[in-house]
Design a protein around this motif. Structure first.
Motif, PDB file in Angstrom:
ATOM      1  N   CYS A  63      64.446 -44.521   9.946  1.00 43.90           N
ATOM      2  CA  CYS A  63      63.209 -45.311  10.027  1.00 43.90           C
ATOM      3  C   CYS A  63      62.119 -44.713   9.149  1.00 43.90           C
ATOM      4  CB  CYS A  63      62.717 -45.385  11.473  1.00 43.90           C
ATOM      5  SG  CYS A  63      63.710 -46.432  12.560  1.00 43.90           S
ATOM      6  N   GLU A  64      62.064 -43.397   9.091  1.00 43.32           N
ATOM      7  CA  GLU A  64      61.022 -42.717   8.315  1.00 43.32           C
ATOM      8  C   GLU A  64      61.322 -42.697   6.819  1.00 43.32           C
ATOM      9  OE1 GLU A  64      60.903 -38.843  10.058  1.00 43.32           O
ATOM     10  OE2 GLU A  64      59.499 -39.423  11.641  1.00 43.32           O
ATOM     11  N   ASN A  65      62.609 -42.573   6.467  1.00 44.58           N
ATOM     12  CA  ASN A  65      62.970 -42.302   5.076  1.00 44.58           C
ATOM     13  C   ASN A  65      63.861 -43.353   4.426  1.00 44.58           C
ATOM     14  OD1 ASN A  65      61.987 -39.286   4.696  1.00 44.58           O
ATOM     15  ND2 ASN A  65      62.946 -39.413   6.713  1.00 44.58           N
ATOM     16  N   GLY A  66      64.304 -44.345   5.201  1.00 45.48           N
ATOM     17  CA  GLY A  66      65.218 -45.334   4.648  1.00 45.48           C
ATOM     18  C   GLY A  66      66.645 -44.800   4.575  1.00 45.48           C
ATOM     19  N   ALA A 125      64.038 -56.776  14.477  1.00 47.28           N
ATOM     20  CA  ALA A 125      64.295 -55.332  14.458  1.00 47.28           C
ATOM     21  C   ALA A 125      64.754 -54.892  13.060  1.00 47.28           C
ATOM     22  CB  ALA A 125      65.361 -54.971  15.485  1.00 47.28           C
ATOM     23  N   THR A 126      64.464 -53.656  12.726  1.00 48.27           N
ATOM     24  CA  THR A 126      64.932 -53.090  11.451  1.00 48.27           C
ATOM     25  C   THR A 126      66.382 -52.630  11.572  1.00 48.27           C
ATOM     26  OG1 THR A 126      62.699 -52.337  10.917  1.00 48.27           O
ATOM     27  CG2 THR A 126      64.514 -51.287   9.732  1.00 48.27           C
ATOM     28  N   ILE A 127      66.712 -52.011  12.717  1.00 51.13           N
ATOM     29  CA  ILE A 127      68.055 -51.477  12.956  1.00 51.13           C
ATOM     30  C   ILE A 127      68.619 -52.115  14.216  1.00 51.13           C
ATOM     31  CG2 ILE A 127      69.413 -49.402  13.478  1.00 51.13           C
ATOM     32  CD1 ILE A 127      67.281 -47.769  11.996  1.00 51.13           C
ATOM     33  N   PHE A 128      69.912 -52.472  14.169  1.00 48.38           N
ATOM     34  CA  PHE A 128      70.632 -52.935  15.360  1.00 48.38           C
ATOM     35  C   PHE A 128      71.706 -51.906  15.693  1.00 48.38           C
ATOM     36  CE2 PHE A 128      74.332 -55.159  17.233  1.00 48.38           C
ATOM     37  CZ  PHE A 128      73.748 -55.478  18.449  1.00 48.38           C
ATOM     38  N   HIS A 129      71.730 -51.472  16.968  1.00 48.43           N
ATOM     39  CA  HIS A 129      72.641 -50.404  17.405  1.00 48.43           C
ATOM     40  C   HIS A 129      73.563 -50.893  18.522  1.00 48.43           C
ATOM     41  CE1 HIS A 129      74.075 -46.396  18.383  1.00 48.43           C
ATOM     42  NE2 HIS A 129      73.735 -46.597  19.644  1.00 48.43           N
ATOM     43  N   MET A 151      56.774 -57.034   8.318  1.00 49.22           N
ATOM     44  CA  MET A 151      57.122 -55.858   9.118  1.00 49.22           C
ATOM     45  C   MET A 151      57.729 -56.294  10.454  1.00 49.22           C
ATOM     46  SD  MET A 151      54.652 -52.759  10.351  1.00 49.22           S
ATOM     47  CE  MET A 151      55.197 -51.204   9.738  1.00 49.22           C
ATOM     48  N   CYS A 152      58.820 -55.603  10.854  1.00 49.55           N
ATOM     49  CA  CYS A 152      59.521 -55.981  12.082  1.00 49.55           C
ATOM     50  C   CYS A 152      58.759 -55.514  13.325  1.00 49.55           C
ATOM     51  CB  CYS A 152      60.926 -55.366  12.076  1.00 49.55           C
ATOM     52  SG  CYS A 152      62.019 -56.091  10.840  1.00 49.55           S
ATOM     53  N   LYS A 153      58.915 -56.278  14.395  1.00 49.72           N
ATOM     54  CA  LYS A 153      58.279 -55.941  15.660  1.00 49.72           C
ATOM     55  C   LYS A 153      58.887 -54.683  16.259  1.00 49.72           C
ATOM     56  CE  LYS A 153      57.337 -57.943  20.237  1.00 49.72           C
ATOM     57  NZ  LYS A 153      57.509 -59.147  21.102  1.00 49.72           N
ATOM     58  N   TYR A 154      60.216 -54.523  16.088  1.00 52.89           N
ATOM     59  CA  TYR A 154      60.925 -53.379  16.653  1.00 52.89           C
ATOM     60  C   TYR A 154      61.541 -52.535  15.532  1.00 52.89           C
ATOM     61  CZ  TYR A 154      60.851 -56.671  20.576  1.00 52.89           C
ATOM     62  OH  TYR A 154      60.454 -57.582  21.518  1.00 52.89           O
ATOM     63  N   ASP A 155      61.534 -51.233  15.724  1.00 56.22           N
ATOM     64  CA  ASP A 155      62.257 -50.359  14.797  1.00 56.22           C
ATOM     65  C   ASP A 155      63.756 -50.435  15.075  1.00 56.22           C
ATOM     66  OD1 ASP A 155      60.023 -48.995  13.369  1.00 56.22           O
ATOM     67  OD2 ASP A 155      59.503 -48.384  15.416  1.00 56.22           O
ATOM     68  N   VAL A 156      64.117 -50.419  16.359  1.00 59.32           N
ATOM     69  CA  VAL A 156      65.534 -50.444  16.747  1.00 59.32           C
ATOM     70  C   VAL A 156      65.719 -51.349  17.959  1.00 59.32           C
ATOM     71  CG1 VAL A 156      67.539 -49.076  17.464  1.00 59.32           C
ATOM     72  CG2 VAL A 156      65.840 -48.062  15.928  1.00 59.32           C
ATOM     73  N   ALA A 157      66.724 -52.221  17.871  1.00 58.61           N
ATOM     74  CA  ALA A 157      67.188 -52.993  19.026  1.00 58.61           C
ATOM     75  C   ALA A 157      68.619 -52.563  19.320  1.00 58.61           C
ATOM     76  CB  ALA A 157      67.127 -54.492  18.739  1.00 58.61           C
ATOM     77  N   ALA A 158      68.950 -52.426  20.588  1.00 57.50           N
ATOM     78  CA  ALA A 158      70.297 -51.999  20.966  1.00 57.50           C
ATOM     79  C   ALA A 158      70.868 -52.930  22.020  1.00 57.50           C
ATOM     80  CB  ALA A 158      70.278 -50.561  21.498  1.00 57.50           C
TER      81      ALA A 158
END
Length: 402
Positions: free
Chosen positions: A271-274, A128-132, A1-8
């Protein structure tokens, strides 16, 4: 599991918003923390997500103010660097009476532009899961190299990549270069959030639905969300297209951050639903929530410290759902009929909207009504609370097509 949901990664700056004029006629401004990437992260924090920011501010009191403000929102700022030579970037925002805005930037250079490849902590992206990201971190060579390093790393490590062009024309010496960077972002992202004016800029199409289909064909983002201000938004996902009306606020004061708030809500939904096998119903839920959140932020000055709570958003949605909605066909083929129709509905405590395939206008606005094609039948949507619909229909009976 990633530490962050989103990194920007991107710009962090001071938005000086015009507040008032003092007794001697001098303009007065409020210093608000700003920058699209951190606005997105601030809203995500409100929704219970863990986030991190990569960027650069000046080693000055404004930079310290920004760092503390961002950290106070719960955003991890271990990736925030300080520049000892270049000051923190400034933007002066002028809001018009309808809540729209124009910008004057003091960024020649600004500290956010000085971010280099050496400043980028790739471990943040790796966790992170997502990079923005957006285009403002590609206006100059050094920060562009840093951005592309981060994007390449995210791509190679299987991260979901999110992109919002956030076009600010005054920051580009050459708009063709801005278009080129937008095209780069669209070619590498999985999630694209893009505004109606940006769609026209990059595709030449004023028809939004045509424009996003061109973007999908050329660049293949998995999910495209097009925002249209008070007219709502469209999601295009595979062969599924969903359009949802906006939540129009009567007390709009500042549209700064509305797109960022919308973007954050989309990322939260992912993040909630993929991002796989989303249904039309899920996309509808996503847009309704994002539209509602974006509308709330327009009633507040600034964005980063003013993001709405989940309960506020859900309350606004519940209020709309509690309304009684009815659609009828009407005929307003003459100037006199338009005047009589607007006069008839003006005192009624209900929302009236005239709709066609492209536009939605407030039916209580005579100029809005005249902007529609009056030679054809018009679709009128009525939203009211309680059981007053029969009384309302009697008031407009002469204009209805039976």
């Amino acid at each position: 599991m990633c530490k962050y949901d989103v990194a920007a990664l991107g710009e962090l700056l001071i938005d000086f918003a015009k507040k008032e004029v003092n007794v001697t006629g001098d303009l007065m401004f409020a210093a608000n923390p700003g920058g699209a990437p951190c606005n997105v992260l601030a809203m995500l924090q409100k929704l219970g997500r863990k986030t991190a920011f990569i960027g650069k501010v000046g080693n000055d009191f404004l930079g310290e103010f920004l760092a503390k403000t961002v950290e106070d929102q719960g955003i991890d700022i271990s990736g925030l660097s300080r520049d000892n030579k270049v000051p923190t970037t400034l933007a002066f925002v002028n809001n018009t009476p309808d809540g729209d805005r124009s910008f004057s930037f003091y960024r020649n250079p600004g500290a956010d532009m000085m971010l280099s490849k050496d400043d980028v902590d790739l471990s943040i992206i790796g966790n992170a899961t997502i990079f923005h990201f957006g285009t403002l971190s590609m206006t100059d060579d050094s920060v562009e190299q840093a951005t592309k390093l981060a994007v390449d790393y995210a791509k190679k490590n299987g991260k979901i990549i999110s992109f919002d062009p956030n076009l600010r024309e005054p920051l580009w010496d050459d708009l063709e270069r801005a278009k080129e960077k937008m095209e780069y972002g669209m070619s590498v992202c999985d999630i694209l959030k893009i505004s109606d004016n940006e769609i026209e800029f990059v595709t030449g199409q004023s028809d939004i639905e045509t424009g996003i289909k061109i973007i999908k064909e050329r660049y293949s983002p998995k999910l495209i969300c097009a925002t249209m201000g008070k007219d709502g938004s469209i999601a295009l996902y595979g062969d599924i297209e969903v359009k949802e009306d906006g939540f129009v606020q009567e007390n709009t004061v500042d549209t700064t951050g509305a797109g960022d708030t919308f973007m954050a809500c989309v990322l939260n939904y992912v993040c909630e639903n993929g991002l796989d096998n989303l249904t039309k119903n899920q996309l509808t839920q996503m847009l309704v929530f994002a539209n509602a959140a974006a509308s709330i932020i327009t009633t507040r000055v600034g964005a980063l410290k003013s993001m709405p709570e989940r309960t506020e958003i859900e309350s606004l949605i519940s209020g709309r759902n509690a309304k009684n909605t009815y659609e009828v066909q009407i005929n307003l083929g003459t100037i006199d009929k338009v005047k009589r129709f607007v006069a008839a509905i003006a005192p009624l405590s209900a929302d009236f909207a005239i709709k066609n395939d492209k536009y939605v206008v407030d039916a209580k606005s005579i100029m809005g009504v005249f902007s529609m094609d009056l030679s054809r039948p018009l679709k009128l949507q009525i939203d009211t609370e309680g059981d007053r619909m029969d009384d309302i229909l009697k008031e407009i009976e002469e204009f209805m097509i039976q």
